[in-house]
Design a protein around this motif. Structure first.
Motif, mmCIF file in Angstrom:
data_model
loop_
_atom_site.group_PDB
_atom_site.id
_atom_site.type_symbol
_atom_site.label_atom_id
_atom_site.label_comp_id
_atom_site.label_asym_id
_atom_site.label_seq_id
_atom_site.Cartn_x
_atom_site.Cartn_y
_atom_site.Cartn_z
ATOM 1 N N TYR A 1 0.831 -1.202 0.000
ATOM 2 C CA TYR A 1 0.000 0.000 0.000
ATOM 3 C C TYR A 1 0.873 1.261 0.000
ATOM 4 O O TYR A 1 0.573 2.232 -0.708
ATOM 5 C CB TYR A 1 -0.915 0.019 1.218
ATOM 6 C CG TYR A 1 -2.152 -0.839 1.098
ATOM 7 C CD1 TYR A 1 -2.964 -0.787 -0.023
ATOM 8 C CD2 TYR A 1 -2.524 -1.685 2.151
ATOM 9 C CE1 TYR A 1 -4.111 -1.570 -0.111
ATOM 10 C CE2 TYR A 1 -3.670 -2.459 2.074
ATOM 11 C CZ TYR A 1 -4.463 -2.402 0.950
ATOM 12 O OH TYR A 1 -5.600 -3.176 0.865
ATOM 13 N N HIS B 1 0.825 4.256 -2.833
ATOM 14 C CA HIS B 1 0.632 5.669 -2.485
ATOM 15 C C HIS B 1 1.811 6.508 -2.968
ATOM 16 O O HIS B 1 1.633 7.604 -3.503
ATOM 17 C CB HIS B 1 0.481 5.832 -0.977
ATOM 18 C CG HIS B 1 -0.846 5.396 -0.430
ATOM 19 N ND1 HIS B 1 -2.045 5.785 -0.969
ATOM 20 C CD2 HIS B 1 -1.148 4.605 0.636
ATOM 21 C CE1 HIS B 1 -3.034 5.255 -0.274
ATOM 22 N NE2 HIS B 1 -2.528 4.530 0.708
ATOM 23 N N ASP C 1 1.779 6.936 -6.661
ATOM 24 C CA ASP C 1 0.713 7.868 -7.035
ATOM 25 C C ASP C 1 1.146 9.321 -6.823
ATOM 26 O O ASP C 1 0.640 10.232 -7.497
ATOM 27 C CB ASP C 1 -0.545 7.596 -6.217
ATOM 28 C CG ASP C 1 -1.227 6.290 -6.605
ATOM 29 O OD1 ASP C 1 -0.911 5.748 -7.681
ATOM 30 O OD2 ASP C 1 -2.078 5.812 -5.816
ATOM 31 N N SER D 1 -10.351 3.319 1.094
ATOM 32 C CA SER D 1 -9.789 4.407 1.887
ATOM 33 C C SER D 1 -10.867 5.345 2.440
ATOM 34 O O SER D 1 -11.834 5.670 1.758
ATOM 35 C CB SER D 1 -8.796 5.206 1.044
ATOM 36 O OG SER D 1 -8.349 6.353 1.744
ATOM 37 N N LEU E 1 -1.107 5.406 3.945
ATOM 38 C CA LEU E 1 -1.188 6.789 3.490
ATOM 39 C C LEU E 1 -0.562 7.735 4.510
ATOM 40 O O LEU E 1 0.158 8.675 4.144
ATOM 41 C CB LEU E 1 -2.646 7.172 3.254
ATOM 42 C CG LEU E 1 -2.918 8.601 2.764
ATOM 43 C CD1 LEU E 1 -2.276 8.832 1.402
ATOM 44 C CD2 LEU E 1 -4.421 8.856 2.709
#
Length: 235
Positions: free
Chosen positions: A16, A20, A23, A169, A196
């Motif tokens: 994850y 993130h 991104d 999320s 995140l």
């Protein structure tokens, strides 16, 4: 900040974090055990992988070279000082001005001012004493790892997570300095949002040399506090 390294990139939290970071247009590399490299096939053309145990000092030294930030999944596996070895390698070899962000649970305390309920205290006691006997986990070593981090003058953040669940999320979690704050009462965070927050901590100067305890922003306790004095993170 352009290049980051994720120590423990093949686990759920690590994957994850990688997504993130990608991104957000970071260049991403990571360390994972050789037998877990296949878990990253869906990201293989976008990241650089350094196969090896996360406490392997030679592998960590090579992986963190030139990185502006290092995200470390600080797991207490085994009974061979795995967590403290990983943390020490990261602090020894990361670039002098790199932001170092470590993950752990609420059971870690920075200043002894956290207030724990009976359930969490019992679970901690159970794992602290039975874990080493079963040769599965060693919370005492994770405590030692964070003790070293807290004593360091590096640009560190230790993100203390609540219980985790899967799911879409809810956005960036909210946080408090100490466990026991009413905003944390729901004790639940989406794993994707924990990741995140880890990535967010790379650039939030308020979190330097802090140990924020986080909870999902959509939980009842967080929603009750949002908009008031306890709304510590609203972005």
């Amino acid at each position: 900040m352009r290049r980051i390294c994720i120590i423990g990139i093949s686990g759920k939290l690590g994957q994850y974090m990688a997504q993130h970071a990608l991104d957000q247009c970071f260049e991403v590399c990571g360390v994972c055990r050789p037998e877990s490299v296949g878990k990253l096939d869906h990201l293989a053309d976008r990241i650089t992988i350094f196969p090896g145990r996360t406490d392997n000092r030679d592998v960590v030294q090579e992986a963190v070279k030139g990185c502006d930030g290092v995200l470390t999944v600080l797991v207490p596996w085994g009974v061979n000082n795995y967590a403290s070895g990983t943390a020490q390698a990261v602090m020894d070899f990361a670039e002098p001005d790199a932001r170092l962000v470590f993950s752990c649970g609420w059971h870690i305390t920075k200043d002894g001012k956290d207030v724990y309920g009976f359930k969490l205290l019992f679970i901690e006691w159970l794992f602290k004493w039975l874990g080493p006997l079963l040769r599965l986990v060693d919370l005492n070593d994770q405590i030692e790892a964070t003790r070293r981090i807290f004593a360091s003058d590096r640009l560190w953040t230790v993100v203390r997570g609540s219980n985790l669940e899967e799911g879409p999320s809810d956005g960036l979690p909210v946080w408090a300095e100490h466990v026991g704050d009413p905003i944390l009462a729901s004790d639940l965070t989406k794993r994707i949002d924990y990741a995140l927050f880890m990535v967010h901590a790379l650039s939030d100067d308020r979190l330097i040399q802090q140990a924020p305890a986080i909870v999902g922003r959509a939980t009842p306790s967080a929603q009750l506090a949002l908009g008031g004095a306890n709304d510590l993170l609203t972005t």
